[in-house]
Design an enzyme around this catalytic site. Structure first.
Site, mmCIF file in Angstrom:
data_model
loop_
_atom_site.group_PDB
_atom_site.id
_atom_site.type_symbol
_atom_site.label_atom_id
_atom_site.label_comp_id
_atom_site.label_asym_id
_atom_site.label_seq_id
_atom_site.Cartn_x
_atom_site.Cartn_y
_atom_site.Cartn_z
ATOM 1 N N GLY A 122 10.551 -54.801 75.883
ATOM 2 C CA GLY A 122 11.724 -54.265 76.578
ATOM 3 C C GLY A 122 11.438 -52.880 77.102
ATOM 4 O O GLY A 122 10.471 -52.236 76.690
ATOM 5 N N CYS A 159 5.412 -56.317 71.493
ATOM 6 C CA CYS A 159 5.575 -55.010 72.135
ATOM 7 C C CYS A 159 6.798 -54.289 71.572
ATOM 8 O O CYS A 159 6.810 -53.939 70.396
ATOM 9 C CB CYS A 159 5.650 -55.189 73.658
ATOM 10 S SG CYS A 159 5.397 -53.646 74.550
ATOM 11 N N TYR A 160 7.855 -54.096 72.355
ATOM 12 C CA TYR A 160 9.039 -53.447 71.795
ATOM 13 C C TYR A 160 9.512 -54.177 70.538
ATOM 14 O O TYR A 160 9.941 -53.553 69.566
ATOM 15 C CB TYR A 160 10.176 -53.406 72.836
ATOM 16 C CG TYR A 160 11.441 -52.815 72.244
ATOM 17 C CD1 TYR A 160 11.632 -51.440 72.225
ATOM 18 C CD2 TYR A 160 12.407 -53.627 71.651
ATOM 19 C CE1 TYR A 160 12.751 -50.883 71.637
ATOM 20 C CE2 TYR A 160 13.538 -53.081 71.061
ATOM 21 C CZ TYR A 160 13.706 -51.707 71.055
ATOM 22 O OH TYR A 160 14.811 -51.164 70.459
ATOM 23 N N HIS A 186 0.745 -58.515 75.010
ATOM 24 C CA HIS A 186 1.661 -59.560 75.504
ATOM 25 C C HIS A 186 0.956 -60.916 75.541
ATOM 26 O O HIS A 186 0.284 -61.230 76.525
ATOM 27 C CB HIS A 186 2.165 -59.201 76.901
ATOM 28 C CG HIS A 186 3.149 -58.078 76.885
ATOM 29 N ND1 HIS A 186 4.500 -58.288 76.760
ATOM 30 C CD2 HIS A 186 2.973 -56.741 76.926
ATOM 31 C CE1 HIS A 186 5.126 -57.122 76.751
ATOM 32 N NE2 HIS A 186 4.220 -56.155 76.848
ATOM 33 N N GLU A 228 2.223 -63.679 76.093
ATOM 34 C CA GLU A 228 2.885 -64.603 77.023
ATOM 35 C C GLU A 228 2.313 -64.562 78.439
ATOM 36 O O GLU A 228 2.546 -65.478 79.223
ATOM 37 C CB GLU A 228 4.404 -64.334 77.053
ATOM 38 C CG GLU A 228 4.827 -63.018 77.708
ATOM 39 C CD GLU A 228 4.785 -61.805 76.772
ATOM 40 O OE1 GLU A 228 4.058 -61.880 75.749
ATOM 41 O OE2 GLU A 228 5.449 -60.803 77.062
ATOM 42 N N SER A 286 20.039 -82.128 98.775
ATOM 43 C CA SER A 286 19.504 -81.334 99.888
ATOM 44 C C SER A 286 18.080 -81.759 100.220
ATOM 45 O O SER A 286 17.569 -81.436 101.281
ATOM 46 C CB SER A 286 19.511 -79.856 99.511
ATOM 47 O OG SER A 286 18.516 -79.611 98.525
ATOM 48 N N ASP A 305 15.172 -79.297 93.094
ATOM 49 C CA ASP A 305 16.185 -79.399 92.034
ATOM 50 C C ASP A 305 17.173 -80.541 92.292
ATOM 51 O O ASP A 305 17.479 -81.325 91.397
ATOM 52 C CB ASP A 305 16.933 -78.069 91.876
ATOM 53 C CG ASP A 305 15.978 -76.925 91.538
ATOM 54 O OD1 ASP A 305 14.869 -77.211 91.053
ATOM 55 O OD2 ASP A 305 16.337 -75.761 91.770
ATOM 56 N N LYS A 340 11.657 -74.191 86.214
ATOM 57 C CA LYS A 340 11.237 -74.889 87.434
ATOM 58 C C LYS A 340 10.014 -75.781 87.199
ATOM 59 O O LYS A 340 9.958 -76.914 87.687
ATOM 60 C CB LYS A 340 10.905 -73.844 88.510
ATOM 61 C CG LYS A 340 10.768 -74.410 89.895
ATOM 62 C CD LYS A 340 12.113 -74.509 90.540
ATOM 63 C CE LYS A 340 12.070 -74.950 91.965
ATOM 64 N NZ LYS A 340 13.424 -74.893 92.555
#
Ligand code: XMP
Length: 535
Positions: free
Chosen positions: A70, A97-98, A191, A193, A245, A249, A391
């Site tokens: 953060g 981290c934070y 990190h 991630e 559309s 999605d 996504k």
């Protein structure tokens, strides 16, 4: 018995890091469901009817907890705290981290602001065996295991809290990892991630699978299975409407609903006259012809163009297109007897953003471009079968449901379509020229194997005339701009450095094959300061 994919999930407490969503994705890639909740909205975890609010958030629903990074300093007086009850829940906790610094501070360690931060690549030395690091090393030097990682911090832990021992270090950050194996508390300053941390995904996988003991249940096939069961239970024998559309999605929503409720689904596809070349035919072929889906194809091009006549302001055009769409869709909906549900292709990042917007946080907010929904008086119940998915997960599910990969991996296309790619007033003739130019650009990108190397590419119509010569004749025609960008989140973007000979080929084809175009230019603006679309 059906696998319960939500059982044994990981709670991710968001302290405002730019990479919180990546943590959630890495957990899911390890086959485990994850939910993000903002640190100051953990009361949302009380949603279940059996939970008394005074009992506090129900952490025990989860199998483990990850605290994100953060922007705040853990040394500041008003640093966001980690609730004591979270640590008292008896679950494994990984602070990143934070999150590590907050954990250290809370248990009596020391956190200090460093003179210089550490940003970018770093090499950490593994200082002790830990289930987080089983069998992991990028390099081995003098019998030390080293990991290539990504750091981004100013503060750092300078003294371990009682009960913790050292796990990892760098020269600039002597305490880059810590562990209390008895309580199963872990902290990493780097990190895991982000993909720059080469073993990061495996570290997260070891945490959720080995330390938290979660089996890998979150797979496309299981997600589809469970979604279908849930949709059937929710909808029963009622009827559902979906605005199709042709984007990823809405297409995946359609395919999933079709599998779940078949004929009870009615789709409406509105052609606003601002679609790409052959788009309507392709969507109808894919859904109505091949899959036998109920799709009403509404050709409303004239209505849209009439309303856009004389309008030049981009936001005014957006509003008109959005409003016209809603009116047409509403009109179509009222023709369908016994309709009870409106399905929408809302995905998890939309849900997180809305929650973030509701709690007034600045980070992670990207303005929403989706059509604003239907008027309340229609009183349809909302069905959002993709609302837990990122996504990339939506894409996986689409492939699993048999949608063609080239539809699943298409670049995003804005709701107002070519309406914001024709500068100023939208006219039918402009739209027709633009469609042709855009189709050439995209076909050439695909032929040169460049389409998937850029994040979004399209042509823009400039309603100014420019002189050219073709053969012996002078031409005075319009200009097409080509735009191609590379981006991971569409919030910032670099213009794509497409090869000159490729651009030349596209330009030659557009000018030779489209009589109304005399000049082609390439957009070399990045975002910011420019936006991706021209309007
Ligand atoms: P900008 O132009 O804001 O675009 O840098 C960022 C991304 O959003 C898309 N975009 C839109 N999508 N309705 C949409 O559905 C809109 O009005 C709209 N405006 C921009 C754009 O194509 C890019 O992917």
């Amino acid at each position: 018995m059906r696998t319960d994919i939500h059982q044994q999930a990981i709670l991710i407490v968001d302290f405002g890091s730019q990479t919180t969503q990546l943590i959630a994705r890495r957990v899911r890639e390890a086959g485990v469901y994850s939910q993000i909740h903002a640190w100051d909205r953990l009361d949302n975890l009380n949603a279940g009817p059996e939970n008394e609010p005074e009992n506090g958030p129900d952490y025990r629903r989860f199998a483990g907890i990850i605290l994100s990074g953060g922007p705040e300093s853990a040394t500041a007086g008003n640093a966001p705290p980690v609730p004591a009850a979270l640590f008292a829940a008896g679950l494994p906790v990984l602070g990143i981290c934070y999150g590590m610094q907050a954990m250290a501070r809370q248990f009596g360690g020391t956190v200090q602001a460093a003179n210089s931060g550490e940003f970018g690549h770093a090499q950490v030395k593994i200082e002790a065996d830990s289930p987080l690091f089983t069998d992991l090393a990028d390099h081995i030097e003098q019998q030390n295991r080293l990991l290539d990682v990504w750091m981004s911090h100013g503060d750092r832990v300078t003294q371990l809290p009682p009960g913790f021992h050292l796990l990892a270090s760098t020269a600039a950050c002597p305490i880059a990892g810590m562990e209390d194996p008895a309580r199963r508390f872990y902290g990493l300053q780097f990190h895991p991630e982000v993909t720059h941390s080469r073993q990061g995904a495996r570290i997260i996988q070891q945490f959720v699978r080995e330390i938290c003991g979660c089996p890998p249940r979150w797979t496309p096939a299981n997600i589809i299975d469970q979604s279908i069961a849930q949709i059937r239970a929710q909808v029963g024998s009622e009827r559902v409407l979906l605005a199709l559309s042709g984007g990823v999605d809405s297409s995946v929503t359609a395919a999933l609903l079709e599998r779940a409720i078949g004929d009870q689904l009615q789709c409406v596809f509105v052609d606003n006259g601002l679609l790409r070349k052959a788009e309507a035919e392709q969507v109808m072929a894919m859904f109505a012809d091949q899959r036998g889906l109920n799709v009403r194809h509404v050709n409303a091009a004239d209505e849209f163009l009439a309303r856009l006549k004389g309008i030049t302001d981009p936001e005014a055009k957006r509003k008109i297109i959005g409003q016209t769409f809603i009116e047409i869709f509403e009109r179509e909906a009222t023709r369908i007897a016994g309709l009870n549900w409106l399905a929408q292709g809302t995905i998890y990042p939309d849900v997180i953003e809305s929650a973030g917007a509701a709690s007034n946080k600045a980070h992670l907010i990207k303005s929403h471009h989706n059509v604003g929904g239907l008027p309340a008086h229609m009183q349809l119940k909302l069905l959002e079968p993709l609302s837990e998915l990122f996504k990339d997960e939506v894409r996986q599910i689409g492939l699993e449901l048999g949608l063609p990969p080239d539809r699943i991996y298409r670049h995003p296309f804005p709701g107002p379509g070519l309406g914001v790619r024709i500068l100023g007033e939208v006219r039918q003739t402009y739209a027709d020229l633009l469609r042709e130019a855009d189709a050439i650009f995209i076909a050439e990108l695909q032929a040169a194997d460049l389409y998937q190397k850029v994040s979004q590419a399209f042509a823009v119509f400039l309603p100014v005339k420019s002189v050219g010569v073709v053969g012996d004749g002078r031409r005075y025609e319009y200009v097409i701009a080509l735009r191609a960008v590379e981006t991971s989140d569409f919030m910032t973007a670099h213009w794509a450095q497409l090869p000159y000979d490729f651009l030349e080929q596209v330009s030659r084809r557009i000018i030779n094959e489209i009589p109304g175009i005399s000049r082609v230019v390439y957009d070399i603006s990045s975002k910011p300061p420019a936006t991706i679309e021209w309007e």
